[in-house]
Structure formats: structure tokens, C-alpha cells
Design a protein around this motif. Structure first.
Motif, mmCIF file in Angstrom:
data_model
loop_
_atom_site.group_PDB
_atom_site.id
_atom_site.type_symbol
_atom_site.label_atom_id
_atom_site.label_comp_id
_atom_site.label_asym_id
_atom_site.label_seq_id
_atom_site.Cartn_x
_atom_site.Cartn_y
_atom_site.Cartn_z
ATOM 1 N N ASP A 1 -24.302 -9.430 13.290
ATOM 2 C CA ASP A 1 -23.018 -9.414 13.986
ATOM 3 C C ASP A 1 -23.016 -8.463 15.173
ATOM 4 N N GLY A 2 -24.208 -7.958 15.543
ATOM 5 C CA GLY A 2 -24.326 -7.177 16.766
ATOM 6 C C GLY A 2 -24.251 -5.681 16.594
ATOM 7 N N GLU A 3 -24.154 -5.187 15.369
ATOM 8 C CA GLU A 3 -24.053 -3.743 15.156
ATOM 9 C C GLU A 3 -25.440 -3.116 15.180
ATOM 10 N N HIS A 4 -25.593 -2.041 15.949
ATOM 11 C CA HIS A 4 -26.866 -1.335 15.997
ATOM 12 C C HIS A 4 -27.054 -0.552 14.708
ATOM 13 N N MET A 5 -28.269 -0.604 14.153
ATOM 14 C CA MET A 5 -28.585 0.129 12.935
ATOM 15 C C MET A 5 -29.671 1.145 13.239
ATOM 16 N N ALA A 6 -29.742 2.202 12.461
ATOM 17 C CA ALA A 6 -30.716 3.261 12.707
ATOM 18 C C ALA A 6 -32.134 2.734 12.542
ATOM 19 N N GLY A 7 -33.051 3.256 13.333
ATOM 20 C CA GLY A 7 -34.451 2.926 13.183
ATOM 21 C C GLY A 7 -34.911 1.780 14.063
#
Length: 266
Positions: free
Chosen positions: A41-47
Motif C-alpha cells: 500500500d506504499g508505506e516505507h518499511m525499515a531496512g
């Protein structure tokens, strides 16, 4: 009823270039090792991504049975058995994905012969009824682009880069494109125009504001070896965008949705 069939390849050994070379076609959606991680859904996640992944669209249409659609797709893949077997031997993954909507409720079936052909080619099978579209990120609707907010956000990037004489990473999602482009900004004040960014836009360009689904500046750079300098630029951006509509701040990134207006950042 529309049927969509795609080939999905995932590997920690082969690259997307390897996939495309073997199949003789470009991927419809892909990422590679080192790319920033984003949710569907376009959310940036760590790493960062540790594997290669690619989707190749094979069939989309209506007025045919599920079996006929799959048989057509498998004929297209029949010459690439060596690639799929190689992935299988490496412990990687190759599968055909079918988004069938409600076609099975209408009596769609797969014969043992088709299942056998999938196995012979070294392909798994994945059903995804009304599968979530990877392009369906937040902010991708048809609302008017907030050009004033977009210009303010881009100028905030320019000012943050000037603060410590360097560049920020900018991840760009364009409308109608399932891929996320991970680039360096290379922005200059004179390139930030009324309706778009002059060439180069975000490492490539020009870019029209109306074509942008969202932008993301990650807190950790993929490219910069100067982590302290990058952190200083990122913090300057956080401070500068605090009152820009559409900017959403978290510990991992600053997201910006040109068509999504918020009263204030969180």
C-alpha cells in the motif's frame, strides 16, 4: 469475468536482469537486493530488500475459461523450463499467480493435465481472488494535485541538501506504474517549476507533478557513505516540512502525497 495471470519469480541468487534475459521480456514490477522496502500500500518499511523479485504479466481478459487462459500462459512459458528448474534447485521460487475474481464460483476448474504441466515446468500455483494491486498505493486516486504543497516539499529537499552540501535519496512512485524508483534527488531551485521538475527530475526527468503518486525520502541512505551528513540533511528536511500539507513524518522516512492534504504532520 476478467482473469489475470502472471509469473512471479523470487531469488536470492539470480537478479531481475537474469530473469529478463532468460525470458526475453521486461518485468511488469520488480525490486532487487538493496532496494528500500515498501509495503504493497506504499508505506516505507525499515531496512532493505535482500532478494530479487519480479512479476511478468502473462494474460488478462474475459470471455474465456480459466483452463483456456492458463493453457495459453503455459504455452508462453514452455520454453523456459530450465530457468524455473534452476530456481527450484537453488531453493528459490517460481510460480504462476491467478487472480480469478469469482470465476471458480462460475464453475472454473483446472484439469490434472494442466496441474501436471505446471509441475513439469517447475512452477508453483498461487490463487489470489481479487488480489491487492501493487499499484494501489495511498494517494493514487484522481483528486487534483496540490502543486503549491509539492513545490514547497521539493524546495524543502533543496534547502536540506544545501544545509550540509550533499544529496538526499528520493523514492518515487508514479501513477499507473507499479514500480518504485529509488534515486538521488539532484534537485536545484531553478528546476522546481510551476507544474513539474525540469530535467533531470529525480535523477531522471523531467517529471510532471500530475504524474507523481507519492515521494519518499528515507532516513537511511542506500547511496551515501557519509551517514552523519545524510542524517543531518534528513533532519533538516524533517524540520522544513513540518507545516507542508501532504508530508507525513516517521522515524523511517518523510512521505509526501501530492494529492493528499493533511492539516499538519504527525
Amino acid at each position: 469475468m476478467t482473469i489475470t495471470i502472471s509469473l512471479r519469480l523470487k531469488s536470492t541468487h539470480l537478479t531481475v536482469d537474469d530473469f529478463e534475459l532468460a525470458l526475453g521480456r521486461r518485468a511488469s514490477f520488480c525490486w532487487g537486493p538493496g532496494d528500500h522496502r515498501f509495503s504493497p500500500d506504499g508505506e516505507h518499511m525499515a531496512g532493505f530488500r535482500e532478494n530479487s523479485f519480479a512479476i511478468f504479466d502473462l494474460f488478462q481478459g474475459g470471455g474465456v475459461s480459466l483452463a483456456d487462459a492458463l493453457e495459453k500462459a503455459l504455452r508462453e512459458l514452455s520454453d523456459h523450463r530450465n530457468l524455473f528448474r534452476q530456481l527450484e534447485e537453488l531453493g528459490d521460487n517460481a510460480e504462476v499467480s491467478i487472480d480469478f475474481g469469482r470465476v471458480l464460483d462460475a464453475g472454473g476448474t483446472l484439469s490434472p493435465q494442466l496441474i501436471g504441466e505446471l509441475n513439469r515446468l517447475g512452477l508453483g500455483l498461487r490463487f489470489a481472488s481479487h488480489a491487492q494491486d501493487l499499484s494501489n498505493a495511498s494517494g493514487s486516486d484522481d483528486r487534483s494535485v496540490n502543486t503549491d504543497a509539492t513545490r514547497s516539499f521539493l524546495r524543502a529537499i533543496v534547502n536540506a541538501e544545501h544545509a550540509s552540501d550533499g544529496v538526499l535519496d528520493v523514492c518515487v512512485k508514479y501513477r499507473g506504474d507499479r514500480s518504485v524508483y529509488d534515486e538521488r534527488s539532484w534537485l536545484r531551485e531553478e528546476r522546481v517549476g510551476m507544474d513539474g521538475v525540469a530535467d533531470p527530475g529525480f535523477g531522471s526527468g523531467p517529471v510532471s507533478y500530475s504524474d507523481v503518486d507519492w515521494l519518499c525520502v528515507p532516513a537511511v541512505s542506500r547511496w551515501s557513505a557519509d551517514s552523519s551528513g545524510y542524517a543531518s540533511r534528513f533532519q533538516a528536511l524533517v524540520t522544513a516540512c513540518a507545516d507542508i500539507p501532504g508530508a507525513i513524518i516517521s522515524g523511517n522516512e518523510v512521505m509526501f502525497f501530492p494529492a493528499f492534504v493533511k492539516e499538519s504532520c504527525e
